[in-house]
Design a protein around this motif. Sequence first.
Motif, PDB file in Angstrom:
ATOM      1  N   THR A 412     -15.771  79.521  11.197  1.00 24.38           N
ATOM      2  CA  THR A 412     -16.054  79.175  12.585  1.00 24.38           C
ATOM      3  C   THR A 412     -15.455  80.142  13.598  1.00 24.38           C
ATOM      4  OG1 THR A 412     -14.124  77.755  12.448  1.00 24.38           O
ATOM      5  CG2 THR A 412     -16.284  76.714  12.142  1.00 24.38           C
ATOM      6  N   ALA A 413     -14.283  80.663  13.331  1.00 32.77           N
ATOM      7  CA  ALA A 413     -13.521  81.360  14.362  1.00 32.77           C
ATOM      8  C   ALA A 413     -14.193  82.663  14.793  1.00 32.77           C
ATOM      9  CB  ALA A 413     -12.125  81.666  13.835  1.00 32.77           C
ATOM     10  N   PRO A 414     -13.871  83.164  15.947  1.00 36.65           N
ATOM     11  CA  PRO A 414     -14.404  84.445  16.416  1.00 36.65           C
ATOM     12  C   PRO A 414     -13.812  85.610  15.612  1.00 36.65           C
ATOM     13  CG  PRO A 414     -12.809  83.588  17.974  1.00 36.65           C
ATOM     14  CD  PRO A 414     -13.051  82.494  16.991  1.00 36.65           C
ATOM     15  N   VAL A 415     -14.463  86.768  15.777  1.00 34.43           N
ATOM     16  CA  VAL A 415     -14.161  87.934  14.955  1.00 34.43           C
ATOM     17  C   VAL A 415     -12.692  88.325  15.028  1.00 34.43           C
ATOM     18  CG1 VAL A 415     -14.657  90.369  14.667  1.00 34.43           C
ATOM     19  CG2 VAL A 415     -16.504  88.793  15.183  1.00 34.43           C
ATOM     20  N   GLU A 416     -12.156  88.398  16.256  1.00 36.25           N
ATOM     21  CA  GLU A 416     -10.802  88.921  16.413  1.00 36.25           C
ATOM     22  C   GLU A 416      -9.804  88.057  15.663  1.00 36.25           C
ATOM     23  OE1 GLU A 416     -12.792  88.222  19.123  1.00 36.25           O
ATOM     24  OE2 GLU A 416     -13.481  90.307  19.219  1.00 36.25           O
ATOM     25  N   GLU A 417      -9.992  86.746  15.815  1.00 29.94           N
ATOM     26  CA  GLU A 417      -9.031  85.838  15.193  1.00 29.94           C
ATOM     27  C   GLU A 417      -9.070  85.951  13.667  1.00 29.94           C
ATOM     28  OE1 GLU A 417      -7.963  81.119  15.288  1.00 29.94           O
ATOM     29  OE2 GLU A 417      -9.344  81.917  16.809  1.00 29.94           O
ATOM     30  N   VAL A 418     -10.303  86.027  13.159  1.00 26.89           N
ATOM     31  CA  VAL A 418     -10.453  86.145  11.718  1.00 26.89           C
ATOM     32  C   VAL A 418      -9.757  87.412  11.219  1.00 26.89           C
ATOM     33  CG1 VAL A 418     -12.131  86.562   9.875  1.00 26.89           C
ATOM     34  CG2 VAL A 418     -12.578  84.832  11.607  1.00 26.89           C
ATOM     35  N   GLN A 419     -10.010  88.499  11.943  1.00 29.73           N
ATOM     36  CA  GLN A 419      -9.403  89.759  11.522  1.00 29.73           C
ATOM     37  C   GLN A 419      -7.896  89.651  11.501  1.00 29.73           C
ATOM     38  OE1 GLN A 419     -10.997  92.926  13.889  1.00 29.73           O
ATOM     39  NE2 GLN A 419     -12.639  93.279  12.410  1.00 29.73           N
ATOM     40  N   LYS A 420      -7.370  89.035  12.543  1.00 23.69           N
ATOM     41  CA  LYS A 420      -5.921  88.931  12.629  1.00 23.69           C
ATOM     42  C   LYS A 420      -5.372  88.090  11.485  1.00 23.69           C
ATOM     43  CE  LYS A 420      -3.069  86.729  15.497  1.00 23.69           C
ATOM     44  NZ  LYS A 420      -3.018  85.815  16.644  1.00 23.69           N
ATOM     45  N   GLU A 421      -6.031  86.971  11.241  1.00 26.73           N
ATOM     46  CA  GLU A 421      -5.540  86.064  10.209  1.00 26.73           C
ATOM     47  C   GLU A 421      -5.578  86.730   8.827  1.00 26.73           C
ATOM     48  OE1 GLU A 421      -4.024  83.227  10.256  1.00 26.73           O
ATOM     49  OE2 GLU A 421      -4.034  83.354  12.455  1.00 26.73           O
ATOM     50  N   VAL A 422      -6.691  87.427   8.582  1.00 27.47           N
ATOM     51  CA  VAL A 422      -6.821  88.071   7.275  1.00 27.47           C
ATOM     52  C   VAL A 422      -5.729  89.115   7.096  1.00 27.47           C
ATOM     53  CG1 VAL A 422      -8.281  89.593   5.880  1.00 27.47           C
ATOM     54  CG2 VAL A 422      -9.272  87.631   7.036  1.00 27.47           C
ATOM     55  N   GLU A 423      -5.513  89.843   8.168  1.00 27.54           N
ATOM     56  CA  GLU A 423      -4.487  90.880   8.095  1.00 27.54           C
ATOM     57  C   GLU A 423      -3.126  90.275   7.791  1.00 27.54           C
ATOM     58  OE1 GLU A 423      -2.807  94.368  10.973  1.00 27.54           O
ATOM     59  OE2 GLU A 423      -4.878  93.693  11.204  1.00 27.54           O
ATOM     60  N   VAL A 424      -2.862  89.199   8.500  1.00 27.15           N
ATOM     61  CA  VAL A 424      -1.575  88.536   8.303  1.00 27.15           C
ATOM     62  C   VAL A 424      -1.456  88.035   6.863  1.00 27.15           C
ATOM     63  CG1 VAL A 424      -0.261  86.480   8.901  1.00 27.15           C
ATOM     64  CG2 VAL A 424      -1.260  87.893  10.703  1.00 27.15           C
ATOM     65  N   LEU A 425      -2.534  87.428   6.426  1.00 26.28           N
ATOM     66  CA  LEU A 425      -2.507  86.888   5.070  1.00 26.28           C
ATOM     67  C   LEU A 425      -2.257  88.001   4.046  1.00 26.28           C
ATOM     68  CD1 LEU A 425      -3.185  84.439   3.150  1.00 26.28           C
ATOM     69  CD2 LEU A 425      -5.428  85.463   2.975  1.00 26.28           C
ATOM     70  N   LEU A 426      -2.988  89.103   4.215  1.00 21.63           N
ATOM     71  CA  LEU A 426      -2.872  90.189   3.241  1.00 21.63           C
ATOM     72  C   LEU A 426      -1.489  90.813   3.260  1.00 21.63           C
ATOM     73  CD1 LEU A 426      -6.322  91.947   3.504  1.00 21.63           C
ATOM     74  CD2 LEU A 426      -5.457  90.522   1.666  1.00 21.63           C
ATOM     75  N   SER A 427      -0.939  90.893   4.430  1.00 20.42           N
ATOM     76  CA  SER A 427       0.376  91.532   4.498  1.00 20.42           C
ATOM     77  C   SER A 427       1.461  90.593   3.995  1.00 20.42           C
ATOM     78  CB  SER A 427       0.677  91.955   5.928  1.00 20.42           C
ATOM     79  OG  SER A 427       0.685  90.807   6.738  1.00 20.42           O
ATOM     80  N   ARG A 428       1.191  89.306   4.058  1.00 26.26           N
ATOM     81  CA  ARG A 428       2.244  88.385   3.705  1.00 26.26           C
ATOM     82  C   ARG A 428       2.295  88.098   2.199  1.00 26.26           C
ATOM     83  NH1 ARG A 428       1.642  83.181   7.008  1.00 26.26           N
ATOM     84  NH2 ARG A 428      -0.070  82.965   5.571  1.00 26.26           N
TER      85      ARG A 428
END
Lengths: 720, 683
Positions: A412-428
Amino acid sequence: MAALYEGYTLCGLAPAQNLLSSGIQGVEAERDSDHVVVTDSTRSVTLYKVSDQKPLSSWTVKQGQTLTCSAVYNSQTKEYVAVSDGKVIRIWKEEEILLDKAFKATVSSDVWRVHCVAGGEPVVLFQRGAVRLLDSLLSAPQQPIEEVLAQEEVIRWSTNIVTESQQVVIFTTEQKGDHFLYLQRLNPNTLQRYRLEREEPGLSPLSFSASCKDKHIRLLYLYPNGHLYQSLVPVRGLGADEGAQALLMPRSLLLALPIGEGLLEAASAQVLDDAHVAVVGVPHPSAGAGKDFLCIWNTNFQTLQAGKEMAGKIYGQLWRYSNKLFIPHGKTLSVIPYEWPKSSLASALGKLRQAKTEESKAPTSVPSWNNILHEEKAHPSRTVETRKTRTNRKSQSAPSLTNDHILELIKTAPVEEVQKEVEVLLSRTDVQGLQPSVGQLASTLVSRSLDDPAFYTPSSLAQLVHTRCLCHSVCPDLVLLALERKDYFLCQLCLQFFPDIPEAVTCACLKAFISMSDVDAEKVSVEPDGFSFMESLMARERGPHGLQNGFSPASIEVDRSDGLGVGGTRAEDTPTEQICPVGLHKAVLLNEILQTAYSDSFLLPHLKDLSSQHVLLFLQYLQFLYLKYSQDAFPQMHGLRSPSLTQIMDWVCLLLDAHFTVLVMTPEAKGLLLNLHSFVKSQVRLVSELGKIEGSLQELNKMKVKKDVGQYSIEVIELF
Amino acid sequence: MGEFKVHRVRFFDYMPTAIRAMAFNSRTERLALARADGALEIFNFADNYFQEKVIPGQDGRAVEALCWVGQRLFSAGLNGEITEYDLENLRPRYTVEAYGGPIWTISINSQGTLLAVGCEDGTVKMFEILEERIQFQRNLDRQKGRIISLSWHPSGTLIAAGMMDMIRIFDAETGRATHRLLVERGVGASKSREVVVWSIVFLSDHTIVSGDSAGKVQIWDGVTGTLVRTHLVTKWDVLALSVSKDESSLVAGTSEGTVVQFQFISSTVDQQDKEWVRTRTFKNHSHDVRALAHTETAVVSGGMDTQLVVRPLLDKVEKNTQESALRKMSLPHRSLVCCAKKAGLLLFQFPDHLELWRLGESDGHGKPGDSLPVKRKPEKLIQLKRKGEDHICCSALSPCGGWLAYSTVTSFRLYRLQNNNISVTKVSKLPKDLRSAHQLCFSPDSSKLFASSSHSSVIVVGLNQPECKYLHTLKPKSGSRQPVHLLFASEDGKWLATANADCEIHVYNLDKLKLHCTVPVYSSCPTAIAINPTTSNLVAVHADQQIFEFSLVQKEYTEWSRKLQKQGLHSLWLERDTPITRVAFNPKNPAHIILHDMFMFCIIDQSLPLPEAKTPFYNQMTLRSLPEPQRLVHSHAFKICKNFQHLMCVSLLEDHSLVVVERPLLNITSQLPAPVRQKKFAT
């Protein structure tokens, strides 16, 4: 790959003195996936919250009474049902503390088990094979119960399955060494009896497991010789021949597990999904004879997906609720979470790059606790290993929630948020635990992008590809999506990292790359490694020709001119084939195509779709590469990612194979073909000369072997 | 089977001498061959080309020509003498001086009555063949220039003589020269040199064929004295000619080492008149082909390179049989090496001297395939030059290394050896019966010496410290007059076995000094005999490669021998083309028989099954690659080792190590003089 995570203890056990039974009668699901009801073999029922490893409440029958079947939770009425002393059915709610004060009803025959699954009504199965719905039984507890089973026939195992239309009680019986399967359908009641094929004499099934799939009940049963059979039974009965002669149940051998020496004694197999089976009490094929392993097998590819050693005795009991396995072993009941991604051929064959091997290369842009802890791995010792597993466990429980959360978010979320979340997830998350979720993540992203033309997250996808946990079969639409969105950088990454790109897709990429104009190509950002390679290759173009090993390009000129019959003017200016026919960026992308794996018989039909113009251009480019490779001292700079000479040659051959007639008829191609021919001719000549030299050198070698015996020696010989 | 420590000896510089002349007796199928040192060898072509007899040479006797007259053998040489040989006692019977200077050639007429010799002084001398000797009859017209070659016309009335630059035809009755055929000289530089007609053949249709030093084979009409045809065969000399009995085929040997065949056939199909057409060229020699013989089925050639080559003509023999195989005989078929088992000494026999060597030592141990470090090098203890002008015909060394004996055709010598301070003392007082021997052998305890003498008899001599004493003469009952060529005394000192050229094997009981038994005579000549020390079984190997085992106790062939005969030897064993020249036994395992020929040595394990016709015969490599337990299944009785090549001797020492004496043919070839220069491509 399926993965078994670090387990944890739910409770201790009080196994019987002879260690034959675990002291647990059953583990049943409660309200959600985090609650279970554990019934021990004597008197008590305990409700646990699994993730907290904590009992919430416990009920016990009076001294002298015993619970004869495991307690079940009726989610419709929020009541627990259990049977004590064979005939007394007890029903109580969570608030009730004393079981003695709870509802009791005595029935006229011994109960085997009470079954209750989500979405179904509680069902009572009597020891003599009769089945009643709990409600109808309680309306007249003393109603007569018929005998279904023959004399000496006893129930060995039972379960209850609810399909969309019907509730089925399945139970197996044994009579004088023969095993039967009963299918009791409820509403309307029909009973079907099947006979199991006999295994080797004296072997009875150790465990059964049933699941429902496509209106068929899939029954898995394991024999002590390690054979795991599957039988499919239709949910809908055949109707007519009810009660007639027992049908022989068709079976197919699903797995022949390695059993080491001797037969299996306590083992159990549990269906996880279509392709995966969890097996406990069977030796690990690569870990010696010990039988105390929990393994997940892929039945499609017959591969072992994960394995874990269980300390202490295995009792052959195994339960599965949501994504947790419950195994009593030794003196504990352990919960082992597991996970399995969609199985792909690449992963089954072990071709999917394992994060483990790339660990040192894993991108570490953001410092995290995991990275800090992982750096300790530099000291390889046992203690570190245990610490690592501990950290894994910690990290496990946290992101497993976040994972699902992100999956929801992506939808559901907009592009920017998704990108940020994925990045955070991958880095964590540490890469090892990430692997199953990356696939899910990528496919969700891709499907959203496909559905929603406005949605596209190139950087997230690139990051996911970069983890090297993805492969084409996990996420088949990714490359095509990238092509559609003209994200050639992502294409390049995919070509580079995916081991299993189909030839059709490779060809589609090739077509897209070759038809792209050089101006467009300049805008594409490309992978830096290949870029610097091409750059250095093209830089030489202008510089003086290096003389390597006495090889002078001029000699080729001579060869070529006699092949062509022209070539008067060629000598002074740089010949056309010395100039790269495509732009730098385009060349980098094409190089990536050259380096992908393919099988020529699959590739050829797709290659035929290229237009002759494109073929010509590609051939010119390949020729350029080939000339460069064979003239200059090339292998020296191969630290960079670059196609090999054989790859180039193979592609030239493939292209010629696919388009030979077209090329012969195209006037522009004539010069190119002649050039290729003369060049190949000169190379063949060189190789034949080399062959001659090799021959004479070999002779030299042979001569050396002959040792001089001299006038006298003392030798030892052996006659046989 | 086991490991063996092998002393690999290559310091025996045996050098055979060039072949000078040959004569083939088609009736007895014997080939007589003369070598440059004057030695004569008789090969039995009917018995697998076995070298049956050897008559040792003599200093100064240079045989230029050989000639069979019936069963009598004559030779003539540059010493100007004609010699007849005693083939039973292996010595010249008598010599006759021809008084014409060096003799280049002899030829017998087809009736066998007149022997013509061609002399340096230009005369052709006729000798009448008498019962016991030959008698000069007369000279033909004396010519200027030497007579190099002679050939009788089959009628016996005409004789053609090849000379310098010409051929003469004589009337044998009147002695007048009837024709003079001028032979053209070579072209170029050789124009100034006179041409030598090396060889000449007079055919029954009065055709004369000549071979000369200008490289021509010329066909002449003997009636008219005209040249019919010239074949330029070589740039060098045509040295020898030989024609088949039916006069349809002719061979010419050249200095290039080639043999060129001509056949009398019609050159085109459907044409009646035949002519001599050059058909084939064989190149089996590296040097001059000096001697040729055209047998019924083969061309036999020999020359400077010392090898005797039998080249079957493939239109005369069945293809792909043993008969059609090329044979090369390079090493003698008898042993020139004597090994003292106990002392670790080797005696090498040369025509004019003997060499005594002590083997080296090594205390190392190694795994199979290794060369052990040599702690002590082998050393030559004694080189003993013979006395007199006769060459050594046989020699022996006692097993203890204390006695050494050799014999020539005229004298016998015995020496006492002291090995620790290396001294040789000649034993002066010898029994007078012991004047010459064909074969010598010491008893295993070195107390007796056995010497084979005339009429297959064996003289037994007792050896004591100060003197030696004649004990007895053992005689066979068969009355054979043939010489004994093999002697073997058993290890326990009880038996003595002899074998002679009549293929007889006699066994004597040495305790009783009497003939014990005679082994049933087999059609092929024995090439090696030995008595098993444990079982007292006699093992005999024959020229046709058959192996027999004869029990001396039971006086019959043993069970194993019968089994072997019943099953038959493996075809690959029978196809070998060199005879077994020595049989020995392994005292550790009486079932093991050690045999060797020129190309291999073999241990026969009598306890193992015999190889079937289809089993792989040379299976050592296979067995090596198999794991231990499977070997037994695949192994058979014949353990063949080809690691060592061109063997002169294989013997087992007392310490169970093997002595292998090799004489690689390459070493012989490398010592030959350079062949005629030939332009090779790109040199």
